[in-house]
Design a protein around this motif. Structure first.
Motif, PDB file in Angstrom:
ATOM      1  N   ARG A   1      43.989  -7.109 -67.818  1.00 41.52           N
ATOM      2  CA  ARG A   1      42.990  -6.781 -68.854  1.00 41.52           C
ATOM      3  C   ARG A   1      42.650  -8.007 -69.697  1.00 41.52           C
ATOM      4  O   ARG A   1      41.496  -8.249 -70.024  1.00 41.52           O
ATOM      5  N   GLU A   2      43.719  -8.762 -70.055  1.00 38.19           N
ATOM      6  CA  GLU A   2      43.468  -9.973 -70.825  1.00 38.19           C
ATOM      7  C   GLU A   2      42.575 -10.946 -70.045  1.00 38.19           C
ATOM      8  O   GLU A   2      41.622 -11.507 -70.586  1.00 38.19           O
ATOM      9  N   GLU A   3      42.946 -11.090 -68.747  1.00 40.70           N
ATOM     10  CA  GLU A   3      42.112 -11.952 -67.901  1.00 40.70           C
ATOM     11  C   GLU A   3      40.680 -11.425 -67.824  1.00 40.70           C
ATOM     12  O   GLU A   3      39.718 -12.191 -67.832  1.00 40.70           O
ATOM     13  N   ASN A   4      40.600 -10.117 -67.751  1.00 39.91           N
ATOM     14  CA  ASN A   4      39.296  -9.452 -67.711  1.00 39.91           C
ATOM     15  C   ASN A   4      38.480  -9.779 -68.972  1.00 39.91           C
ATOM     16  O   ASN A   4      37.300 -10.098 -68.913  1.00 39.91           O
ATOM     17  N   GLU A   5      39.171  -9.660 -70.118  1.00 36.92           N
ATOM     18  CA  GLU A   5      38.484  -9.972 -71.373  1.00 36.92           C
ATOM     19  C   GLU A   5      38.035 -11.427 -71.397  1.00 36.92           C
ATOM     20  O   GLU A   5      36.933 -11.743 -71.825  1.00 36.92           O
ATOM     21  N   ARG A   6      38.959 -12.296 -70.921  1.00 34.33           N
ATOM     22  CA  ARG A   6      38.564 -13.713 -70.855  1.00 34.33           C
ATOM     23  C   ARG A   6      37.338 -13.898 -69.957  1.00 34.33           C
ATOM     24  O   ARG A   6      36.413 -14.642 -70.264  1.00 34.33           O
ATOM     25  N   SER A   7      37.436 -13.232 -68.811  1.00 35.39           N
ATOM     26  CA  SER A   7      36.293 -13.346 -67.878  1.00 35.39           C
ATOM     27  C   SER A   7      35.018 -12.784 -68.514  1.00 35.39           C
ATOM     28  O   SER A   7      33.934 -13.315 -68.315  1.00 35.39           O
ATOM     29  N   VAL A   8      35.171 -11.714 -69.288  1.00 28.45           N
ATOM     30  CA  VAL A   8      33.997 -11.147 -69.993  1.00 28.45           C
ATOM     31  C   VAL A   8      33.433 -12.169 -70.985  1.00 28.45           C
ATOM     32  O   VAL A   8      32.228 -12.379 -71.076  1.00 28.45           O
ATOM     33  N   ALA A   9      34.338 -12.822 -71.719  1.00 24.81           N
ATOM     34  CA  ALA A   9      33.907 -13.852 -72.660  1.00 24.81           C
ATOM     35  C   ALA A   9      33.199 -14.988 -71.916  1.00 24.81           C
ATOM     36  O   ALA A   9      32.159 -15.483 -72.339  1.00 24.81           O
ATOM     37  N   LYS A  10      33.841 -15.365 -70.766  1.00 23.79           N
ATOM     38  CA  LYS A  10      33.222 -16.418 -69.958  1.00 23.79           C
ATOM     39  C   LYS A  10      31.843 -15.994 -69.471  1.00 23.79           C
ATOM     40  O   LYS A  10      30.898 -16.778 -69.440  1.00 23.79           O
ATOM     41  N   VAL A  11      31.765 -14.752 -69.071  1.00 25.84           N
ATOM     42  CA  VAL A  11      30.474 -14.218 -68.607  1.00 25.84           C
ATOM     43  C   VAL A  11      29.449 -14.260 -69.737  1.00 25.84           C
ATOM     44  O   VAL A  11      28.289 -14.586 -69.535  1.00 25.84           O
ATOM     45  N   GLY A  12      29.889 -13.938 -70.936  1.00 27.15           N
ATOM     46  CA  GLY A  12      28.978 -14.015 -72.099  1.00 27.15           C
ATOM     47  C   GLY A  12      28.471 -15.435 -72.312  1.00 27.15           C
ATOM     48  O   GLY A  12      27.284 -15.667 -72.515  1.00 27.15           O
ATOM     49  N   GLU A  13      29.432 -16.399 -72.243  1.00 29.33           N
ATOM     50  CA  GLU A  13      29.024 -17.796 -72.368  1.00 29.33           C
ATOM     51  C   GLU A  13      28.052 -18.187 -71.253  1.00 29.33           C
ATOM     52  O   GLU A  13      27.071 -18.887 -71.481  1.00 29.33           O
ATOM     53  N   LEU A  14      28.409 -17.704 -70.060  1.00 29.73           N
ATOM     54  CA  LEU A  14      27.544 -18.007 -68.921  1.00 29.73           C
ATOM     55  C   LEU A  14      26.133 -17.452 -69.135  1.00 29.73           C
ATOM     56  O   LEU A  14      25.134 -18.126 -68.859  1.00 29.73           O
ATOM     57  N   SER A  15      26.084 -16.253 -69.601  1.00 32.16           N
ATOM     58  CA  SER A  15      24.761 -15.633 -69.818  1.00 32.16           C
ATOM     59  C   SER A  15      23.978 -16.401 -70.886  1.00 32.16           C
ATOM     60  O   SER A  15      22.787 -16.640 -70.735  1.00 32.16           O
ATOM     61  N   ARG A  16      24.696 -16.823 -71.927  1.00 31.84           N
ATOM     62  CA  ARG A  16      24.032 -17.616 -72.962  1.00 31.84           C
ATOM     63  C   ARG A  16      23.495 -18.928 -72.402  1.00 31.84           C
ATOM     64  O   ARG A  16      22.352 -19.303 -72.625  1.00 31.84           O
ATOM     65  N   GLN A  17      24.386 -19.600 -71.632  1.00 33.16           N
ATOM     66  CA  GLN A  17      23.956 -20.851 -70.995  1.00 33.16           C
ATOM     67  C   GLN A  17      22.779 -20.606 -70.051  1.00 33.16           C
ATOM     68  O   GLN A  17      21.858 -21.420 -69.948  1.00 33.16           O
ATOM     69  N   ALA A  18      22.888 -19.506 -69.337  1.00 31.54           N
ATOM     70  CA  ALA A  18      21.795 -19.176 -68.399  1.00 31.54           C
ATOM     71  C   ALA A  18      20.487 -18.960 -69.154  1.00 31.54           C
ATOM     72  O   ALA A  18      19.427 -19.381 -68.713  1.00 31.54           O
ATOM     73  N   LYS A  19      20.577 -18.303 -70.327  1.00 36.53           N
ATOM     74  CA  LYS A  19      19.362 -18.100 -71.135  1.00 36.53           C
ATOM     75  C   LYS A  19      18.802 -19.438 -71.590  1.00 36.53           C
ATOM     76  O   LYS A  19      17.602 -19.648 -71.588  1.00 36.53           O
ATOM     77  N   GLU A  20      19.709 -20.329 -72.030  1.00 38.17           N
ATOM     78  CA  GLU A  20      19.244 -21.644 -72.462  1.00 38.17           C
ATOM     79  C   GLU A  20      18.587 -22.417 -71.317  1.00 38.17           C
ATOM     80  O   GLU A  20      17.576 -23.068 -71.491  1.00 38.17           O
ATOM     81  N   GLY A  21      19.228 -22.331 -70.156  1.00 38.15           N
ATOM     82  CA  GLY A  21      18.697 -23.072 -69.006  1.00 38.15           C
ATOM     83  C   GLY A  21      17.548 -22.395 -68.291  1.00 38.15           C
ATOM     84  O   GLY A  21      17.011 -22.936 -67.339  1.00 38.15           O
ATOM     85  N   GLN A  22      17.207 -21.210 -68.756  1.00 33.80           N
ATOM     86  CA  GLN A  22      16.188 -20.424 -68.041  1.00 33.80           C
ATOM     87  C   GLN A  22      14.818 -21.066 -68.078  1.00 33.80           C
ATOM     88  O   GLN A  22      14.063 -20.962 -67.129  1.00 33.80           O
ATOM     89  N   VAL A  23      14.504 -21.742 -69.198  1.00 33.00           N
ATOM     90  CA  VAL A  23      13.180 -22.346 -69.344  1.00 33.00           C
ATOM     91  C   VAL A  23      13.001 -23.487 -68.356  1.00 33.00           C
ATOM     92  O   VAL A  23      11.967 -23.616 -67.734  1.00 33.00           O
ATOM     93  N   ALA A  24      14.053 -24.324 -68.219  1.00 37.10           N
ATOM     94  CA  ALA A  24      13.931 -25.506 -67.368  1.00 37.10           C
ATOM     95  C   ALA A  24      13.982 -25.189 -65.896  1.00 37.10           C
ATOM     96  O   ALA A  24      13.158 -25.628 -65.128  1.00 37.10           O
ATOM     97  N   LEU A  25      15.002 -24.406 -65.473  1.00 37.12           N
ATOM     98  CA  LEU A  25      15.171 -24.118 -64.038  1.00 37.12           C
ATOM     99  C   LEU A  25      15.260 -22.617 -63.841  1.00 37.12           C
ATOM    100  O   LEU A  25      16.353 -22.028 -63.904  1.00 37.12           O
ATOM    101  N   ASN A  26      14.088 -21.995 -63.681  1.00 33.98           N
ATOM    102  CA  ASN A  26      14.045 -20.530 -63.531  1.00 33.98           C
ATOM    103  C   ASN A  26      14.747 -20.088 -62.263  1.00 33.98           C
ATOM    104  O   ASN A  26      15.502 -19.107 -62.259  1.00 33.98           O
ATOM    105  N   ARG A  27      14.505 -20.819 -61.215  1.00 32.09           N
ATOM    106  CA  ARG A  27      15.015 -20.362 -59.931  1.00 32.09           C
ATOM    107  C   ARG A  27      16.534 -20.401 -59.892  1.00 32.09           C
ATOM    108  O   ARG A  27      17.177 -19.410 -59.531  1.00 32.09           O
TER     109      ARG A  27
END
Length: 2006
Positions: free
Chosen positions: A686-712
């Motif tokens: 579960r702890e790993e899961n939570e970490r992975s969830v946090a990582k996923v959140g960071e990833l999604s944020r990064q993905a949003k930031e990078g969405q303008v430059a490289l959509n594909r």
């Protein structure tokens, strides 16, 4: 030719840095070309004729080519001349700039030289300090720190000096220049490779962005390719860097070794010298002591020698040992480094081989991509070429012409020489070959001649001795002939060759001329190529900028990619761990299931055993019962023993069961422990899961930031992340399911244990029940387990499905990404199209900005390049000087390769000089063009900014105004359509009926103009509304601008200027509307013209249609323009948003700059504290005081150098006013000046910051005020909008009512007038009718009177011969009178008919107008009432409008105040901008100063470090020396004591002492070495201890963490144990409770069994009763069923009826709808019919209005005519009375005349003669001839006699008397008489006065005919002035003359309209000669007025109207 052109193209394609090489290759190619051209004919053709033909053909080709080239040359020459004129103009500007730049260059050169001198001095100081430091160091650990950072080659001598590798910080002395040049070359090469690489990357990324169909696997390949390329480049750079570093380290080690050796030897010598001095002092002391005690001199001298030798030997040995150690260590280090380098090299080579393979693979793809990019760039270049050609020509003009001059000079020297040399060589070779052939032939000839001579001699001798041989002679002769032929051939060949040579010379000259022309053409081509090069350089700059931006984007994307890759890897790892945990959990589940199966098996076995035990127990009980029943004594005892044995067996079995239970418990405990472990693992997961969830959140944020430059890529990552999230969710679900299954299994196990514990304590029956229940539970659990397995399988299948779905979705998303890319490409194309359109719209601005930017970039690049080249040039010059100096003096450390390097560098210097010259020329040209375009750029930028801001703000306004004007245009179009309808109706009406009179048209025109005026008023109202709305919008926009002032300080200045442009646009639109109004007015006028002239109708319609088409075209054009403007506005909004982002970025940059300022200030303070030498001197004062003896030499050197520096500074300061800009070195004065400047700058910065704070506070205050004002404005806006709506509605109603009111008033007035006129006309007509009827009765009496008058007239006017018969003359006169009277009668009848027709028509119109008048009276009453109400409303609205106008004025004043505030703020913003620029300049200056200070501080730091090192070394030396001193002092003390004590010393003691001394010295040396070693070991130990401490700290932290974990685990274990103990206690309590419950249940069973029996009896009773009830209920049910059936049937019937009713209803509804629709259609049709009727009625009303106007006009004319008729009637009555009187007089006169005739026939009357005589003298002179003629006719003279007499008298009255000669025709002169009274007045009186007189004459009553004679006679006797009444006579004579047709009686009467006659009966025959006076041709006496003559077509009424109007 192709190879030559290819070579030329390749030479031109090279960079400007390689101009020399390209030129040499170019000249070589020219020479090759000439060689080919010249050698072609020689090589191919041998025959002369063919050669001539070939040469001729070539000559023609060359001439044709020459002609083409000549035309091209002429064209280029013209262009060149124009460009030269431009160049002369531009050179004037360049000269000033070049002067300034030269001065700057001189200053910079001086600065550089000073800096170099300072640097060399500092370097020498550093070297000396390092030498002093290295001499003291015993080990190789005291090397300089920064030796390995240089990048020069090993050939350089002082390459070990500290110099950073990245940046070039100047040149460190003369010895570094070669290495620096080579380094700079390497750096240039590296930068070019880097540029090429970056361009490749740019092209690759462009291709990636443009590729629409390369998604999917290609992305991964490209990413791998890029990674591999990066790794290749990084590895190569690392390899090269490491190799260079190792080489430098080796070189530095060698140099350091040499320097160390030199330093050690020097130190050794110095120390030896010092020791020798010391020993000499000691010897002197000893000698002094020995002098007193007289020691042996031999012993002392030997002792000293021995000491010296011992010391020297010891020191030499130590030095050798040290050197050996150092060399061995350095060798070992070098060997180790070499081995490591070799290994690294091998590894790098292997990696290189692998990478090269990858690279070759990649290169193929890269080449393909590059070709595509080149194609695209070619297209872009073609586009940009057209734009850049003019600019490129201008830019490269100066440089090109300089290049031309240079090429001409080169062409005059090198190419000509080369070409001529090549030609001469070729000709020389040809001539040489020919000469050789000639010599060979001559030799042969000579040989043959000698043979001949010898043969002749032989023949002679043979003749003497023997007979001659004739055959030999013949052979010789034949040979001679052959040789002569050969000679002739050779001579001919020589001649031909000479001619060919001459031709070739000529051709050579022509070729040289052609080559010159070609060279000139090539110079022109070179110019063009240089232009292309400049253009390409600008494009390269732009591409570099793009590349920089793309690199930044690439780096950001790479970082994001790496982050996402890391996160993906983490996710994959997490996924793998989760899968592993799942597998482990599944394994554990399997284990648990196996355990559960085993437990079930054990339980089933236990159940079986229990069943067996229960059976045995039951059997035992049966046996016991049997025993109890038939129990006897002994038998019973035996059975009891059997029972006991059975019980014992049971107890054993029970014990076995208990033991098994205990085992089950243990297994259960194990299972619980496993369960706990599973729980722990679950927690971790579960702890790993939570970490992975946090990582996923960071990833999604990064993905949003990078969405303008490289959509594909982001989309792919998102899909992957979603897939991972789904997998994670599935894994979590599986985990939760596993946890649930585990928990359920644990519960089951717990339940089984509980049940087993219960079963242990229960009886057999209870055990059986429990056993059955457990069996059931086990079955249920088995079912559950099977269900769970199925669920797990289903989950697995779902997992697979989801994976497949994910793969499908990923594929779909890839397709979507492909589509998105295609859309992006399409969008890019659209954007490009939009940008192209915008470029077409705003070409000038954009071109200017582009040019300016390109020029700026080119200028900056050229400046940088020039600066670098100049620096290199200066350094190379200095280097050449230094090398020359070095050539003069021998170099001690120079290597033999330096000369080669110098030669290479000199060649490079020449090349660089040439390139520098070209670059300087280019730079000058670029600067000139840049300065020319700077002003235009600034203007265009300002205009662009203003336009952008204006467009941004004007957008909303424009839309509003366009809406308003669309409405207006729509209204105008409607008006136009209405007018067109009116035109059509008018045309139709004109087609149907005759054209109406002009007056109606005039009235209509007045109405139209009035309505137009009203329309204009409406438009004014609308415009005022628009103005109000525009003001309100302006207020809103101003408020928004004021509110945005805090955020937009910079954009405020742009936004304020937008009102003007919006007003301009509104003005343009208002002009358009005015044009529309003018067109509408023109249409109105044309409509009126259509009313006036019917024949122009078709033309008007055509014009109207053309106008309409033009209007439609204009509307289309306006729509297109509006769309374009909207597109431009969108572009401007986008640009504005970009500018806003730029503004925010600039604000961030400003903040960064402020932060950098603060940092720089702090660094300045720190550096000032650091660079202060006094602090360091204070820190080390004590040590320096101790070391003052050793450092004295260095101080002296430093003082000398500082003095040199000060002198240099003084020289520079003295020459600073002229050329220098201050020295670059670091002196104390400069440092103080810099500090002072920095303080002043700080103060300025503080002031600026304070000012900025003030500005910010003012801006904030303005913001607060603006917020308040905005609220007020919003309120006012609401009020204004409401008021404007009300006022607009009111104005519309008001204008409509005013229009209707005015129309009604006009109609009323006109109708009233018409009524009155009609009544008058009717009364007048009735009276006229009666009068006319009376006249008709009196007309027949006129002929008799007229006969008498005619007779009299005839008698008087007859000639004398006609007096023959009186009866015949009177008959003729009577007939004439009768004819005239008949004509009069016919005219009168025609007049009466016309009058009757007019009367009839007027009566009809009057009756119609009376009916209309009644309706109009009623309408007028209603209209008046409405008008009164509306006037009240209008007054109220006027008051409202006034109040609103006041409010508007206040608002406008507020707006003006706002504008003033905005202007103030704009000024503040501009000031802020200027200050910001000043700040930036200050920041740049501070940065430069900081850099200088930092460099100085670095130097100081290096000096400080060197000093510290020297200090340390010197302190070590001092300690050694102190130690030696102490030892020496001790030795000296012992020696002195020994000398004092034992004056006579012994040699043995001395030897002992010497030995002791040596041992002590050795010990001291050993101690020193040990101390050094210990110090080194101590340092190492300290390092190790620090490392160990850090490790210890880490270990301690780990231990603490582990302890915490242990404590946590312990606490957890304790908690678990507590929970287990609690659970065990609870289980025991449950056992007790269960036992109690079992007892209670048994008791209840007993009671319940009794109760069951009772209940069974009661139940049987109840069953019977219930059966009875059931039978009754069944009957009821049957009845109910029957009823149900009946009700269902009814329901069905009802349903059918309902459906029928619904059908009927629907039919009704449909019918009603049809009815309604039919009625609606009827109503619509009726409405349309009513509308048509209304339109027809309106048309009729308009037609009636026109008719009314016509009737009004006719009535006016009729009223005038009635007045005239009344006058005529009065005149008629008077005339009647006069006629009666005259009739009587006539009769009397006739009688008298008859009597006179009878009495006086043939006699002349005296009275008549007297009258004639008197009349002659009374008549004027011009009329006397007529009187004479009369007299002659009376006297009977002939006409000829009279004429003669008159001619003699004078030809005055000849024309006059011809008429007077005939007696009766004399009256014809009378019509001229009316001209006499008016002749004098003609020029003075007006036409209106004459017309009034004419009317008076017409209205006066005519005289009767008898009076004609009297009037005829009277003028003869009367004076000429008295002929005022001659008009009547004239009229009467006209009547008497009578030869006129009836049709000519009244010219005013139109042939088709019967108008009222103007004249009375007397005047009908007026105007005997040609009608009325007005109708005669206009005489000279009358003024000419063009409107007077009227066409015969027009009616009399119309003519009268016109006349009355005029």
């Amino acid at each position: 030719m192709s190879s030559w052109l290819g070579g030329l193209g390749s030479g031109l394609g090279q960079s400007l840095g390689q101009v020399g090489g390209s030129l040499s290759s170019f000249t070589g190619q020219i020479s090759n070309f000439t060689k080919d051209m010249l050698l072609e004919g020689v090589e191919e053709v041998g025959d002369a004729a063919t050669e001539l033909q070939v040469s001729n053909s070539k000559l023609t080709d060359m001439q044709a080519a020459f002609a083409a080239q000549k035309s091209e040359y002429d064209r280029l020459r013209k262009i060149h001349a124009e460009l030269e004129e431009k160049l002369e103009a531009s050179e004037i500007q360049i000269k000033q700039q070049s002067m300034e730049y030269r001065t700057l260059l001189q200053q910079k050169d001086v600065e550089i030289s000073h800096l170099k001198a300072r640097q060399s001095g500092l370097q020498d100081e550093v070297q000396t300090l390092q030498q002093s430091a290295q001499s003291a160091s015993a080990s190789p650990a005291v090397l300089p720190v920064t030796t390995a950072s240089a990048t020069a080659t090993s050939s350089s001598v002082s390459s070990f000096l500290p110099r950073p590798s990245g940046s070039h910080q100047g040149f460190h002395g003369d010895e570094m220049d070669l290495s620096d040049v080579i380094w700079s070359q390497q750096e240039i090469n590296r930068l070019t490779t880097e540029v090429a690489r970056l361009e490749g990357e740019v092209s690759h990324w462009r291709r990636v962005s443009q590729a629409s169909q390369t998604a999917g696997s290609g992305n991964g390949d490209q990413g791998e390719i890029l990674k591999l390329q990066r790794t290749i480049k990084e590895l190569r750079e690392e390899m090269s860097r490491e190799v260079d570093e190792h080489q430098h380290e080796l070189a530095a080690l060698q140099d350091a070794q040499r320097q160390k050796m030199a330093d050690i030897t020097r130190r050794h010598r110095e120390e030896l010298g010092e020791y020798e001095e010391r020993i000499e002092e000691l010897e002197e002391q000893i000698q002094n002591g020995g002098g007193q005690a007289s020691p042996s001199p031999a012993d002392s001298s030997t002792l000293l020698d021995l000491q010296k030798t011992i010391q020297s030997l010891q020191e030499a040995a130590e030095l050798r040992e040290k050197q050996l150690r150092e060399l061995a260590g350095s060798q070992e280090e070098a060997g180790r480094k070499q081995a490591s380098l070799q290994q690294e090299k091998d590894a790098a080579q292997e990696e290189n081989a692998e990478l090269l393979q990858n690279y070759t693979r990649l290169q193929a793809s890269v080449t393909e991509l590059q070709t595509r990019v080149m194609e695209q760039e070619g297209k872009a270049l073609q586009k940009a070429q057209l734009d850049g050609e003019i600019q490129g020509l201008r830019k490269a003009l100066a440089g090109a012409e300089k290049e031309i001059q240079r090429l001409q000079s080169l062409a005059e020297t090198e190419p000509k020489e080369e070409v001529e040399h090549a030609d001469i060589l070729e000709l020389n070779t040809i001539i040489g070959t020919m000469k050789q052939e000639k010599e060979v032939l001559e030799q042969e000839k000579l040989n043959l001649q000698e043979r001949l001579k010898s043969a002749e001699e032989r023949a002679a001798s043979g003749g003497e001795g023997e007979p001659s041989d004739p055959e030999q002679l013949e052979d010789l002769r034949a040979e001679l002939e052959r040789t002569e032929k050969a000679l002739k051939d050779t001579q001919e060949e020589r001649d031909t060759l000479m001619s060919e040579l001459e031709e070739l010379d000529r051709q050579n000259q022509e070729a040289t001329q052609h080559m010159i022309s070609v060279k000139e053409q090539l110079s022109g081509q070179l110019k063009e190529a240089e232009l292309e090069v400049t253009r390409l350089s600008t494009e390269l700059d732009t591409t570099k900028d793009q590349k920089g931006t793309l690199q930044q984007e690439l780096e950001t994307q790479k970082e994001k990619l790496s982050q996402s890759a890391f996160t993906l890897n983490d996710m994959h790892m997490g996924k793998q761990t989760l899968e592993n945990t799942l597998k482990e959990m599944k394994d554990k589940l399997g284990h648990a299931q196996e355990q559960s199966r085993e437990a079930r098996r054990e339980a089933s076995e236990l159940k079986k055993t229990l069943l067996e035990a229960e059976e045995q127990l039951s059997a035992a009980r049966v046996e016991l019962a049997q025993v109890g029943e038939g129990g006897g004594g002994g038998g019973g005892g035996g059975e009891e023993e059997g029972a006991r044995e059975a019980l014992a067996d049971k107890e054993r079995e029970l014990s076995d069961l208990r033991r098994e239970l205990a085992e089950m418990r243990s297994s259960h405990e194990k299972a619980t422990s496993d369960h706990y472990e599973m729980k722990m693992e679950n927690r971790k997961l579960r702890e790993e899961n939570e970490r992975s969830v946090a990582k996923v959140g960071e990833l999604s944020r990064q993905a949003k930031e990078g969405q303008v430059a490289l959509n594909r890529t982001v989309l792919e990552k998102d899909t992957r992340i979603d897939a991972l999230k789904l997998e994670k969710g599935q894994l979590e679900g599986e985990l939760s399911q596993a946890e649930r299954t585990l928990a359920e299994q644990a519960k089951q196990y717990q339940q089984t244990v509980d049940e087993l514990t219960r079963a242990r304590s229960m009886d057999a029956s209870a055990l059986q029940k429990e056993h059955e229940r457990t069996v059931k539970l086990n079955q249920e659990k088995d079912l559950e387990i099977a269900q769970l397995r199925r669920d797990i399988e289903q989950m697995a299948s779902d997992h697979r499905d989801t994976n497949e779905m994910l793969s499908i979705t990923v594929a779909g998303q890839k397709q979507l990404t492909d589509l998105l890319q295609e859309k992006d490409t399409f969008m890019e194309t659209l954007k490009q199209n939009a940008t192209d359109l915008q470029n077409e719209m705003e070409n000038s601005i954009l071109v200017a900005t582009k040019e300016a930017e390109a020029l700026k970039q080119a200028l900056e690049d050229r400046d940088k390049h020039l600066g670098g080249m100049k620096e290199e040039n200066s350094h190379l010059k200095e280097e050449i000087d230094r090398l020359r100096d070095q050539q003069t003096r021998p170099q001690p450390l120079a290597e033999p390769r330096t000369l080669d390097i110098i030669t290479e560098l000199e060649t490079e210097i020449t090349q660089l000089k040439s390139s520098r010259d070209a670059l300087e020329e280019d730079v000058q040209a670029l600067r000139r063009t840049a300065e020319e375009q700077q002003a235009s750029l600034l203007l265009s930028q300002q205009s662009l900014q203003a336009q952008q801001s204006e467009l941004e703000q004007a957008h909303a306004r424009h839309e509003q105004s366009t809406l308003n004007y669309d409405r207006l245009i729509h209204a105008r179009d409607e008006e136009i359509a209405h007018l067109q309808q009116m035109v059509d109706e008018i045309s139709e009406r004109q087609g149907r009926a005759d054209p109406p009179p002009v007056q109606g048209v005039v009235i209509l025109q007045e109405d139209k103009t009035q309505s137009l005026n009203r329309d204009n008023g409406n438009e004014k109202h609308d415009l005022s509304k628009v103005e109000i709305e525009r003001l309100v919008r302006g207020i809103e926009e101003k408020e928004t601008e004021i509110s945005q002032l805090n955020e937009k300080n910079l954009s405020l200045a742009k936004q304020l200027d937008q009102l003007a442009v919006s007003r301009d646009e509104v003005g343009k639109l208002s002009q358009m509307v005015l044009q529309k109004d003018l067109e509408i007015q023109a249409l109105h006028a044309r409509v009126s013209m259509v009313g006036a002239g019917g024949h122009n109708q078709d033309v008007m319609i055509l014009q109207h249609q053309q106008l309409q088409q033009q209007m439609q075209q204009q509307l289309q054009v306006y729509a297109v323009e509006r769309e374009q403007v909207l597109a431009v506005l969108n572009e401007k909004t986008r640009e504005n948003s970009q500018l806003r982002s730029d503004y925010h970025r600039i604000v961030d940059i400003m903040a960064g700059k402020e932060a950098a300022l603060l940092k720089l200030q702090q660094e300045n303070q720190r550096l000032s504290t650091m660079s202060d030498p006094s602090g360091s001197q204070e820190m080390f004062r004590e040590t320096i005081q101790n070391l003052s003896r050793i450092i004295r030499e260095k101080d002296i050197e430093i003082d000398a150098l500082t003095q040199k520096c000060q002198t240099l500074v003084a020289v520079l300061q003295s020459s600073g006013g002229e050329s220098s800009g201050g020295p670059g070195g670091v002196s104390s004065n400069q440092f103080e000046e810099l500090l002072h400047e920095r303080d002043t700058l700080k103060q300025q910065v503080k002031k600026m910051e304070e000012w900025k704070q003030q500005v910010i506070t003012t801006v904030k205050n303005m913001q607060h005020e603006s917020a308040q004002l905005q609220e007020e404005l919003i309120k006012l806006q609401g009020q204004v909008s409401a008021d404007s709506d009300c006022s607009s509605q009111l104005s519309v109603d008001y204008t409509r009512l005013i229009q209707s009111y005015e129309q009604k008033e006009r109609r009323l007035g006109s109708l009233g007038q018409e009524l009155a006129q009609v009544q008058q006309s009717i009364s007048q007509l009735s009276t006229i009718k009666d009068v006319l009827l009376g006249k008709l009765d009196s007309v027949p009496q006129i002929p008799q009177a007229s006969l008498a008058s005619q007779a009299g007239g005839a008698f008087l006017s007859a000639e004398p011969p006609t007096y023959q018969g009186p009866a015949s003359g009177s008959n003729e006169d009577l007939q004439q009178q009768i004819q005239s009277l008949r004509a009069l009668l016919a005219e009168r009848e025609a007049m009466i008919r016309t009058l009757q027709e007019n009367n009839h028509r007027l009566s009809n119109s009057a009756s119609a107008s009376e009916t209309e008048q009644k309706g109009q009276m009623e309408e007028a009453r209603q209209v008046r009432e409405r008008l009164e109400a509306l006037q009240r409303l209008v007054r109220e609205k006027d008051l409202l409008i006034k109040s609103k106008g006041d409010q508007l004025g206040q608002v406008s004043e507020a707006l003006r105040n706002r504008e003033n505030d905005n202007e103030v703020l704009k000024q503040a913003v501009t000031n802020l901008k200027e200050r910001a620029l000043i700040f930036e300049m200050d920041v740049k200056k501070l940065k430069e100063e900081n850099e200088l200070v930092a460099a100085r501080s670095r130097e100081k730091d290096s000096e400080f470090r060197a000093l510290q090192e020297t200090n340390m070394q010197v302190s070590l030396l001092l300690r050694e020396k102190e130690f030696e001193l102490s030892t020496m002092s001790e030795k000296a003390a012992t020696m002195e004591k020994m000398l004092k004590d034992k004056e006579q010393g012994k040699s043995g003691e001395l030897n002992q002492l010497l030995n002791e001394m040596r041992s002590m010295q050795e010990k001291a040396v050993a101690f020193q070495q040990e101390r050094d070693r210990v110090m080194l070991a101590l340092k190492q130990k300290q390092m190790e201890t620090t490392a160990v401490q850090t490790e210890l700290q880490h270990v301690m932290d780990k231990e603490q963490r582990l302890k915490l974990e242990l404590e946590r685990l312990r606490s957890h274990l304790l908690e678990i144990e507590d929970s287990y103990t609690r659970e065990a206690l609870a289980a025991e309590d449950r056992e007790g409770e269960l036992r109690r419950r079992v007892a209670l249940l048994e008791e209840r069973l007993a009671t319940s069994s009794n109760a069951v029996e009772n209940a069974s009896q009661q139940a049987s009773m109840q069953v019977e009763s219930l059966q009875e009830q059931l039978s009754g209920v069944v009957k009821q049910r049957d009845d109910a069923l029957i009823q149900l059936h009946t009700s269902q049937e009814q329901v069905n019937q009802y349903a059918v009826s309902l459906s029928n009713l619904q059908m009927v209803l629907e039919q009704f509804q449909q019918e009603e709808k049809a009815m309604y629709s039919a009625e609606l259609d009827k109503h619509k049709k009726e409405k349309d019919e009513w509308r048509r009727k209304a339109q027809n009625l309106e048309d009729k009303a308009s037609a009636l209005q026109l008719n009314l106007d016509e009737a009004n006009a006719a009535l006016d004319s009729a009223s005038r005519l009635t007045d005239q008729l009344d006058l005529k009637e009065e005149q008629l009555e008077e005339l009647k009375s006069q006629v009666e009187v005259r009739q009587e007089m006539l009769e009397e006169v006739q009688r008298k005349l008859m009597n006179l005739l009878n009495s006086t026939e043939g006699k002349v009357d005296k009275v008549l003669m007297r009258n004639l005589y008197v009349g002659y003298f009374h008549t004027p002179k011009n009329k006397r001839s007529e009187v004479l003629g009369l007299m002659g006719s009376v006297l009977g003279l002939s006409r000829e006699d009279v004429d003669k007499m008159l001619e003699e008298d004078g030809r005055q009255g000849v024309t006059g008397w011809v008429s007077s000669w005939l007696g009766g025709r004399a009256v014809q002169s009378v019509p001229n008489t009316p001209q006499r009274p008016t002749h004098g007045q003609g020029f003075n009186s007006s036409f209106s006065e004459m017309f009034v007189k004419f009317l008076e004459v017409e209205s006066t009553p005519a005289l009767p005919p008898p009076k004609l004679l009297v009037h005829d006679i009277k003028p003869l006797s009367a004076p000429p002035s008295g002929r005022t009444t001659s008009t009547a006579a004239h009229l009467a004579t006209g009547a008497a003359a009578g030869g006129r047709k009836p049709g000519e009686s009244n010219p005013f009467l139109a042939p088709r309209s019967a108008a009222v006659p103007l004249l009375s009966s007397a005047g009908t025959g007026a105007g005997g000669g040609g009608g009325h006076l007005l109708m005669k041709p206009i005489s000279d006496a009358l003024p000419t007025f063009t409107p007077v003559p009227v066409s015969a077509e027009a009616s009399g009424g119309a003519v009268l109207k016109d006349l009355l109007k005029q």
